[in-house]
Design a protein around this motif. Sequence first.
Motif, PDB file in Angstrom:
ATOM      1  N   ARG A   3       0.698  -1.600  -0.165  1.00 54.95           N
ATOM      2  CA  ARG A   3      -0.082  -0.421  -0.074  1.00 54.95           C
ATOM      3  C   ARG A   3       1.008   1.459  -0.031  1.00 54.95           C
ATOM      4  O   ARG A   3       0.267   1.786  -0.752  1.00 54.95           O
ATOM      5  N   ARG A   4       1.960   1.532   0.959  1.00 55.30           N
ATOM      6  CA  ARG A   4       2.487   2.654   0.924  1.00 55.30           C
ATOM      7  C   ARG A   4       3.059   2.720  -0.535  1.00 55.30           C
ATOM      8  O   ARG A   4       3.274   4.035  -0.848  1.00 55.30           O
ATOM      9  N   ARG A   5       3.818   1.517  -0.886  1.00 51.76           N
ATOM     10  CA  ARG A   5       4.262   2.148  -2.662  1.00 51.76           C
ATOM     11  C   ARG A   5       3.083   2.947  -2.885  1.00 51.76           C
ATOM     12  O   ARG A   5       3.400   3.541  -4.451  1.00 51.76           O
ATOM     13  N   PHE A   6       1.926   1.929  -3.251  1.00 46.07           N
ATOM     14  CA  PHE A   6       1.300   1.958  -4.445  1.00 46.07           C
ATOM     15  C   PHE A   6       0.350   3.397  -3.855  1.00 46.07           C
ATOM     16  O   PHE A   6       0.892   4.294  -4.516  1.00 46.07           O
ATOM     17  N   LEU A   7       0.836   4.387  -2.885  1.00 51.02           N
ATOM     18  CA  LEU A   7       0.306   5.695  -2.309  1.00 51.02           C
ATOM     19  C   LEU A   7       0.933   6.305  -3.284  1.00 51.02           C
ATOM     20  O   LEU A   7       1.148   7.205  -3.448  1.00 51.02           O
ATOM     21  N   ALA A   8       2.608   5.729  -3.092  1.00 48.17           N
ATOM     22  CA  ALA A   8       3.514   7.175  -2.861  1.00 48.17           C
ATOM     23  C   ALA A   8       3.604   6.939  -5.299  1.00 48.17           C
ATOM     24  O   ALA A   8       3.557   8.373  -5.616  1.00 48.17           O
ATOM     25  N   VAL A 152      -1.788 -12.642  -5.339  1.00 46.53           N
ATOM     26  CA  VAL A 152      -1.183 -12.798  -6.989  1.00 46.53           C
ATOM     27  C   VAL A 152      -1.979 -12.251  -8.072  1.00 46.53           C
ATOM     28  O   VAL A 152      -1.337 -11.780  -8.820  1.00 46.53           O
ATOM     29  N   GLN A 153      -3.604 -11.983  -7.812  1.00 48.85           N
ATOM     30  CA  GLN A 153      -3.879 -11.199  -9.319  1.00 48.85           C
ATOM     31  C   GLN A 153      -3.816  -9.528  -9.841  1.00 48.85           C
ATOM     32  O   GLN A 153      -3.801  -9.142 -10.286  1.00 48.85           O
ATOM     33  N   ALA A 154      -4.034  -9.292  -7.891  1.00 49.27           N
ATOM     34  CA  ALA A 154      -3.759  -7.799  -8.296  1.00 49.27           C
ATOM     35  C   ALA A 154      -2.138  -7.211  -8.823  1.00 49.27           C
ATOM     36  O   ALA A 154      -2.372  -6.782  -9.355  1.00 49.27           O
ATOM     37  N   SER A 193      -4.991  -1.338  -4.983  1.00 48.76           N
ATOM     38  CA  SER A 193      -3.507  -2.225  -5.469  1.00 48.76           C
ATOM     39  C   SER A 193      -2.396  -2.287  -6.425  1.00 48.76           C
ATOM     40  O   SER A 193      -1.946  -2.904  -6.880  1.00 48.76           O
ATOM     41  N   THR A 194      -3.338  -1.764  -7.292  1.00 43.15           N
ATOM     42  CA  THR A 194      -2.981  -1.175  -8.410  1.00 43.15           C
ATOM     43  C   THR A 194      -2.857   0.167  -8.527  1.00 43.15           C
ATOM     44  O   THR A 194      -3.536   1.247  -8.585  1.00 43.15           O
ATOM     45  N   ASN A 195      -2.126   0.779  -9.634  1.00 41.62           N
ATOM     46  CA  ASN A 195      -0.862   1.835 -10.089  1.00 41.62           C
ATOM     47  C   ASN A 195      -2.400   2.529 -11.033  1.00 41.62           C
ATOM     48  O   ASN A 195      -2.650   1.959 -12.147  1.00 41.62           O
ATOM     49  N   PRO A 196      -3.247   3.411 -10.662  1.00 39.38           N
ATOM     50  CA  PRO A 196      -4.095   4.406 -12.040  1.00 39.38           C
ATOM     51  C   PRO A 196      -3.800   4.302 -12.852  1.00 39.38           C
ATOM     52  O   PRO A 196      -4.863   4.526 -13.767  1.00 39.38           O
ATOM     53  N   ARG A 197      -2.213   4.555 -12.979  1.00 40.60           N
ATOM     54  CA  ARG A 197      -2.145   5.104 -14.386  1.00 40.60           C
ATOM     55  C   ARG A 197      -2.107   3.771 -15.243  1.00 40.60           C
ATOM     56  O   ARG A 197      -2.291   3.849 -16.664  1.00 40.60           O
ATOM     57  N   HIS A 198      -2.118   2.636 -14.733  1.00 31.01           N
ATOM     58  CA  HIS A 198      -1.544   1.720 -15.607  1.00 31.01           C
ATOM     59  C   HIS A 198      -3.332   0.661 -15.641  1.00 31.01           C
ATOM     60  O   HIS A 198      -3.209  -0.458 -15.924  1.00 31.01           O
ATOM     61  N   VAL A 199      -3.819   0.708 -14.775  1.00 27.26           N
ATOM     62  CA  VAL A 199      -5.410   0.019 -14.463  1.00 27.26           C
ATOM     63  C   VAL A 199      -6.251   0.790 -14.101  1.00 27.26           C
ATOM     64  O   VAL A 199      -6.046   1.936 -13.213  1.00 27.26           O
TER      65      VAL A 199
END
Length: 305
Positions: A3-8, A152-154, A193-199
């Motif tokens: 979550r921390r990496r995602f928020l960053a 795994v799916q995320a 759990s995914t980056n809005p830019r990519h998903v």
Amino acid sequence: MNRRRFLAQGAGAAALPSLYPLAGLWQHDNHISCNLYTWLTYYRREGKDFYADIDAGLAAVASSGVDGIEPSITSTDQVDEIAPLLEKHGLKMRSIYVNSKFHEAGDAEDSIAQVLKIADSCKALGTKIIVINPSPLGWNSPENKTDAQLRVQAVALQQLGAELYNRGLTLAYHTHDSEFRAGAREFHHMMLSTNPRHVTFCLDVHWVYRGSENSNVALFDVIDLYGERISELHIRQSLNHIWTETFGEGDIDYASVVEVLRRKNLRPFLVLEQAAEEGTPATLSPVEVHRVSQKAMRKIFAPLG
């Protein structure tokens, strides 16, 4: 991705001039596409197979007045079959729908490779959006995926989204109703759990409504939470919770959906997915169903034009 990496990453992405690589292409410019699943259901109730003669089938689609198709693609051979017929019938294929299996590591690797192969073959035909629905444990399975499977799916969904982004394509995550069981844990985990830019998000309006036990409140909460990620809408109506024969007035307040999108300055790609199920009236031919439905869509969604 934790979550921390995602928020960053999300904070960094928000600082970009455009969060998504193809945002301008989402504006539907009065283009109405149609998922071919709808045609399968209306042909089936007449005892016919839409894919028995795909040339004749696409001729029927074009005669209904829609501008394009969103087929469910399983192989590049299928793309090769459809490609020459698009120009013949004056249809676009701006989006495609691909099923996938991402919740087991080995299957996820194979699914990602297959989706990328299909996406590469469709890109030359003008396809911009790849709609993905990570399959449940089994169609209509009452079981939910485990927490480990969701993680795994995320990761797989994020990996695929990044790969498509690098190809200049947009991944749109799609759900049915099963993802909204158990507090919508599967749906929310994929989004958080995914980056809005990519998903991005393909909002299938009626499946969210049905998955939330026929709740307009839940539907509009989803739009409020994730509206800025909506790249595409799948559009279907029901009356008393049964799919109507044609798109129009019914259980879902589409006029308010349009108003919320307009107020947020969102212009998602529009895909008609009115379909027949048990209890759906049967009074019109498949072509008549889609001719009526696309006209109603153009009227209701005109404020976004």
